[in-house]
Write an enzyme that holds these catalytic residues in place. Structure first.
Site, PDB file in Angstrom:
ATOM      1  N   HIS A 180      58.270  83.383  60.159  1.00  0.00           N
ATOM      2  CA  HIS A 180      59.312  82.501  60.717  1.00  0.00           C
ATOM      3  C   HIS A 180      58.650  81.209  61.181  1.00  0.00           C
ATOM      4  O   HIS A 180      57.427  81.107  61.239  1.00  0.00           O
ATOM      5  CB  HIS A 180      60.008  83.196  61.893  1.00  0.00           C
ATOM      6  CG  HIS A 180      61.026  84.185  61.456  1.00  0.00           C
ATOM      7  ND1 HIS A 180      62.370  84.008  61.660  1.00  0.00           N
ATOM      8  CD2 HIS A 180      60.896  85.355  60.782  1.00  0.00           C
ATOM      9  CE1 HIS A 180      63.019  85.034  61.149  1.00  0.00           C
ATOM     10  NE2 HIS A 180      62.155  85.874  60.612  1.00  0.00           N
ATOM     11  N   ASP A 237      70.170  85.599  59.364  1.00  0.00           N
ATOM     12  CA  ASP A 237      68.960  85.198  60.092  1.00  0.00           C
ATOM     13  C   ASP A 237      69.117  85.591  61.568  1.00  0.00           C
ATOM     14  O   ASP A 237      70.165  85.315  62.170  1.00  0.00           O
ATOM     15  CB  ASP A 237      68.801  83.674  59.946  1.00  0.00           C
ATOM     16  CG  ASP A 237      67.443  83.166  60.388  1.00  0.00           C
ATOM     17  OD1 ASP A 237      66.485  83.959  60.412  1.00  0.00           O
ATOM     18  OD2 ASP A 237      67.345  81.948  60.682  1.00  0.00           O
ATOM     19  N   HIS A 238      68.107  86.220  62.124  1.00  0.00           N
ATOM     20  CA  HIS A 238      68.074  86.575  63.552  1.00  0.00           C
ATOM     21  C   HIS A 238      69.342  87.254  64.056  1.00  0.00           C
ATOM     22  O   HIS A 238      69.975  86.781  65.024  1.00  0.00           O
ATOM     23  CB  HIS A 238      67.776  85.336  64.418  1.00  0.00           C
ATOM     24  CG  HIS A 238      66.384  84.825  64.247  1.00  0.00           C
ATOM     25  ND1 HIS A 238      65.276  85.425  64.794  1.00  0.00           N
ATOM     26  CD2 HIS A 238      65.920  83.762  63.534  1.00  0.00           C
ATOM     27  CE1 HIS A 238      64.187  84.761  64.442  1.00  0.00           C
ATOM     28  NE2 HIS A 238      64.539  83.758  63.669  1.00  0.00           N
ATOM     29  N   SER A 260      58.262  78.398  59.826  1.00  0.00           N
ATOM     30  CA  SER A 260      57.254  77.993  58.838  1.00  0.00           C
ATOM     31  C   SER A 260      57.508  76.630  58.214  1.00  0.00           C
ATOM     32  O   SER A 260      57.012  76.349  57.118  1.00  0.00           O
ATOM     33  CB  SER A 260      57.130  79.060  57.757  1.00  0.00           C
ATOM     34  OG  SER A 260      56.483  80.182  58.315  1.00  0.00           O
ATOM     35  N   HIS A 320      60.057  78.204  66.211  1.00  0.00           N
ATOM     36  CA  HIS A 320      61.092  77.400  65.546  1.00  0.00           C
ATOM     37  C   HIS A 320      61.036  75.934  65.995  1.00  0.00           C
ATOM     38  O   HIS A 320      60.545  75.630  67.071  1.00  0.00           O
ATOM     39  CB  HIS A 320      62.483  77.949  65.883  1.00  0.00           C
ATOM     40  CG  HIS A 320      62.731  79.307  65.300  1.00  0.00           C
ATOM     41  ND1 HIS A 320      63.429  80.282  65.957  1.00  0.00           N
ATOM     42  CD2 HIS A 320      62.360  79.855  64.125  1.00  0.00           C
ATOM     43  CE1 HIS A 320      63.493  81.367  65.201  1.00  0.00           C
ATOM     44  NE2 HIS A 320      62.845  81.138  64.084  1.00  0.00           N
ATOM     45  N   GLY A 321      61.607  75.076  65.166  1.00  0.00           N
ATOM     46  CA  GLY A 321      61.769  73.681  65.561  1.00  0.00           C
ATOM     47  C   GLY A 321      60.620  72.795  65.117  1.00  0.00           C
ATOM     48  O   GLY A 321      59.698  73.225  64.419  1.00  0.00           O
TER      49      GLY A 321
HETATM   50  P1  13P Z   1      61.538  76.324  61.253  1.00  0.00           P
HETATM   51  O1  13P Z   1      62.168  75.840  62.503  1.00  0.00           O
HETATM   52  O2  13P Z   1      60.053  76.193  61.285  1.00  0.00           O
HETATM   53  O3  13P Z   1      62.103  75.710  60.032  1.00  0.00           O
HETATM   54  O4  13P Z   1      61.824  77.908  61.153  1.00  0.00           O
HETATM   55  C1  13P Z   1      63.061  78.396  60.720  1.00  0.00           C
HETATM   56  C2  13P Z   1      63.194  79.868  60.940  1.00  0.00           C
HETATM   57  O5  13P Z   1      62.256  80.585  61.221  1.00  0.00           O
HETATM   58  C3  13P Z   1      64.548  80.430  60.771  1.00  0.00           C
HETATM   59  O6  13P Z   1      64.597  81.790  61.076  1.00  0.00           O
HETATM   60  O1  G3H Z   2      66.452  80.562  63.709  1.00  0.00           O
HETATM   61  C1  G3H Z   2      66.322  79.361  63.643  1.00  0.00           C
HETATM   62  C2  G3H Z   2      66.983  78.548  62.629  1.00  0.00           C
HETATM   63  O2  G3H Z   2      66.384  77.286  62.596  1.00  0.00           O
HETATM   64  C3  G3H Z   2      68.480  78.471  62.836  1.00  0.00           C
HETATM   65  O3  G3H Z   2      68.796  77.621  63.860  1.00  0.00           O
HETATM   66  O4  G3H Z   2      70.467  78.805  65.294  1.00  0.00           O
HETATM   67  O5  G3H Z   2      70.308  76.293  65.239  1.00  0.00           O
HETATM   68  O6  G3H Z   2      71.248  77.564  63.286  1.00  0.00           O
HETATM   69  P1  G3H Z   2      70.292  77.565  64.471  1.00  0.00           P
HETATM   70 ZN    ZN Z   3      63.312  82.437  62.632  1.00  0.00          ZN
END
Ligand code: 13P
Ligand code: G3H
Ligand code: ZN
Length: 359
Positions: free
Chosen positions: A232, A83-84, A234, A198-199
């Site tokens: 994302h 992820d990212h 979501s 996010h969040g």
């Molecule tokens: P949320 O914070 O909405 O769950 O998104 C997670 C996300 O996009 C992780 O890459």
């Molecule tokens: O990208 C966002 C996800 O919620 C992951 O979060 O970097 O705190 O693990 P994190």
């Molecule tokens: Zn994301």
């Protein structure tokens, strides 16, 4: 073993018209909860690890946990996704650890804070895709910067993402640019910016088209009907989870996430991967709070974590059912990375034919 690439899974999802939730994992409890739900409803799985998750659990632990989960649930195809990813090193070290898919998030520079230029994004994403595809590994790119259309702010809440105030041009993926980006980079899936972030604190009211730009999904789908889009940010941040978290001493001001029915609408227009982390955190944290409140003498971690896993599992199961993922695991025969690499090489997976449709 049933490890699957993102590309094969999302091609199947597109063919049969469903979406796949991508749940973040950091530990055994989250992974087991997701796998139990998947097994119960015969759903293929995307589990994704952020850089933070890799630092928290360690690559060896994460990779071996996923291998163990596959051995426990041999009928469930599992895509392990970065992820990212912020740069090439993050993406390729994930590949070395057995990830079958990586996100090269070139919407931000390698510091994961500064909004990047289009050219930077194009170049870094192309470099990742060229090498990843040689190995059969899938690549998700991102065009546009995640952030709120209400505040113009990025995603500082989780400690990553830009803290700059962004214009609507930056916060909304340009559909014509998306066509050019996908053609040039040959990404397998594209994360788009459409007002999600996010969040927990995404929207200050139930989102309408002003602040959750579903029209961007439709516009891109009209131009590139074969493109797998990724939403994302979501999480839906359900009211009942907020209420439960607060009932047991939590402090979450009222907030709105992405309604499930909007995600379902997105799935009709090419959204195939739906990223969910916050809802999973909230489901677990509410149960941990409940046990701590109701049983102040309890100190066995399992007594906190088992109900937390059950709550997460119930949430995952609901999403598998709502997105149409359920019932599809047994219809998929995972292809090896070598087989995927041959397909990329033969050109049978690229390019996607764009339709030049005016919107
Ligand atoms: P949320 O914070 O909405 O769950 O998104 C997670 C996300 O996009 C992780 O890459
Ligand atoms: O990208 C966002 C996800 O919620 C992951 O979060 O970097 O705190 O693990 P994190
Ligand atoms: Zn994301």
């Amino acid at each position: 073993m049933a490890r699957i690439t993102l590309r094969q899974l999302l091609d199947h999802a597109a063919e049969y018209g469903y979406g796949v939730p991508a749940f973040n994992i950091n530990n055994m409890e989250q992974l087991l909860a997701i796998m139990t739900a998947a097994q119960a409803v015969d759903a293929p799985v995307i589990v994704q690890a952020s850089r933070g998750a890799r630092a928290y659990a360690g690559d060896i632990m994460l990779a071996n946990m996923v291998a163990a989960a596959e051995a426990m649930y041999p009928g469930i195809p599992v895509c392990l996704h970065q992820d990212h990813g912020n740069d090439e090193a993050t993406c390729f070290s994930a590949v070395q650890m057995g990830f079958t898919s990586v996100m090269m998030d070139g919407s931000l520079e390698a510091d994961a804070k500064t909004p990047a230029s289009y050219q930077y994004n194009l170049d870094v994403t192309t470099r990742v895709t060229e090498l990843a595809h040689k190995l059969g590994v899938s690549v998700e790119g991102e065009l546009g910067v995640l952030g709120s259309l209400e505040t113009g702010k990025g995603e500082a809440e989780d400690g990553h993402g830009t803290d700059q105030t962004l214009s609507h041009d930056q916060l909304l993926t340009d559909p014509d640019q998306a066509v050019a980006f996908v053609e040039a980079t040959k990404v397998d899936a594209l994360a788009i910016a459409m007002g999600t972030s996010h969040g927990a604190y995404k929207f200050s009211r139930k989102p309408d088209g002003e602040i959750l730009a579903m029209h961007v999904v439709q516009a891109i789908n009209q131009r590139l009907p074969g493109l797998h889009m990724v939403m994302h940010g979501s999480s839906s941040v359900p009211e009942e989870l907020q209420e439960r978290f607060n009932r047991f001493g939590g402090n979450m001001p009222a907030t709105w996430g992405v309604p499930v029915e909007e995600i379902q609408r997105g799935i009709k227009f090419g959204v195939r991967k739906i990223n969910i982390d916050t809802d999973c955190r909230l489901a677990m944290a509410a149960e941990i709070r409940r046990v701590a409140t109701e049983k102040p003498d309890e100190f066995d971690p399992r007594k906190f974590l088992k109900p937390a896993m059950d709550a997460l599992s119930a949430l995952c199961r609901r999403r598998f059912e709502e997105f149409g993922t359920a019932g599809n695991a047994s219809r998929i025969k995972p292809l090896s990375l070598a087989a995927m690499a041959r397909r990329y090489q033969s050109g049978s997976l690229n390019p996607r034919a764009p339709l030049s449709v005016a919107v």
